[in-house]
Design an enzyme around this catalytic site. Structure first.
Site, mmCIF file in Angstrom:
data_model
loop_
_atom_site.group_PDB
_atom_site.id
_atom_site.type_symbol
_atom_site.label_atom_id
_atom_site.label_comp_id
_atom_site.label_asym_id
_atom_site.label_seq_id
_atom_site.Cartn_x
_atom_site.Cartn_y
_atom_site.Cartn_z
ATOM 1 C CG ASP A 8 1.125 -1.411 5.371
ATOM 2 O OD1 ASP A 8 2.295 -1.005 5.554
ATOM 3 O OD2 ASP A 8 0.642 -1.584 4.233
ATOM 4 C CB CYS A 65 1.541 1.910 3.738
ATOM 5 S SG CYS A 65 1.260 3.105 2.429
ATOM 6 C CB THR A 67 3.902 3.432 -2.102
ATOM 7 O OG1 THR A 67 2.511 3.321 -1.767
ATOM 8 C CG2 THR A 67 4.350 2.217 -2.893
ATOM 9 C CG HIS A 98 3.051 26.225 0.032
ATOM 10 N ND1 HIS A 98 3.411 26.265 -1.301
ATOM 11 C CD2 HIS A 98 3.798 27.188 0.645
ATOM 12 C CE1 HIS A 98 4.329 27.207 -1.490
ATOM 13 N NE2 HIS A 98 4.595 27.763 -0.316
ATOM 14 C CG HIS A 133 -0.006 29.042 1.192
ATOM 15 N ND1 HIS A 133 0.133 28.550 -0.084
ATOM 16 C CD2 HIS A 133 1.079 29.825 1.427
ATOM 17 C CE1 HIS A 133 1.263 28.995 -0.596
ATOM 18 N NE2 HIS A 133 1.859 29.779 0.295
HETATM 19 C C1 RB5 Z 1 1.345 -3.651 1.072
HETATM 20 O O1 RB5 Z 1 1.954 -4.687 0.382
HETATM 21 C C2 RB5 Z 1 1.370 -2.362 0.246
HETATM 22 O O2 RB5 Z 1 0.452 -2.464 -0.780
HETATM 23 C C3 RB5 Z 1 1.089 -1.168 1.122
HETATM 24 O O3 RB5 Z 1 2.047 -1.101 2.128
HETATM 25 C C4 RB5 Z 1 1.124 0.198 0.464
HETATM 26 O O4 RB5 Z 1 2.313 0.389 -0.245
HETATM 27 C C5 RB5 Z 1 -0.033 0.625 -0.283
HETATM 28 O O5 RB5 Z 1 -0.078 1.763 -0.779
#
Ligand code: RB5
Length: 152
Positions: A8, A65, A67, A98, A133
């Site tokens: 994203d 993304c 996080t 694993h 595993h």
């Molecule tokens: C987008 O702002 C953010 O929420 C997305 O990139 C991600 O971190 C969601 O888990």
């Protein structure tokens, strides 16, 4: 080797870096977007990669993304997908060794470019260890089969 890649907006910059890095390793990158830093919804792009892995069109994918968490929640909805957030080298190694992860997910707002390249390299080079595993992954596959039985 072919790898499906998507992000994203939170992962766009890192995706562009990793695309060049993967190509430098002679890996063919199937870039499924996003194609600009404009705000988009991560489920739309996570789905594009996860569908390909789930159907068996490709063996491995990478999602990014902000996080890694949102992409992970989306990708793991798909049967046969084992998507792992690895924002460090230890997680990257063991997600393969694993848990035979077939999608690597990185948080583009957490991990710097150079560490991200190391994470990808370790992930690509580490084989699944099998043994005990494998038994555990078979239990997860059995859960998926149960789920589909309910939906028929
Ligand atoms: C987008 O702002 C953010 O929420 C997305 O990139 C991600 O971190 C969601 O888990």
């Amino acid at each position: 080797m072919q790898i499906a890649l998507a992000s994203d907006h939170g992962g766009f910059e890192l995706k562009q870096e990793l695309k060049v890095f993967l190509e430098s390793l002679s890996i063919e990158v199937i870039d499924l977007g996003t194609f600009s830093p404009a705000s988009v919804d991560y489920p739309d792009f996570g789905t594009l990669v996860a569908e390909k892995i789930s159907r068996g069109d490709l063996e491995k994918g990478i999602l990014i993304c902000g996080t890694g968490i949102g992409m992970s929640i989306v990708a793991n909805k798909f049967p046969k997908v084992r998507a792992a957030v690895a924002n460090d080298l230890y997680s990257s190694r063991y997600s393969r060794e694993h848990t035979d992860a077939n999608i690597l997910i990185i948080g583009g707002r957490i991990v710097g470019k150079e560490l991200a390249k190391e994470i990808v390299k370790v992930w690509l080079e580490t084989p699944f260890a099998g043994g005990r595993h494998k038994r555990r992954l078979e239990k997860i596959a059995a859960l998926e089969r149960e789920k589909f039985k309910d939906e028929e």
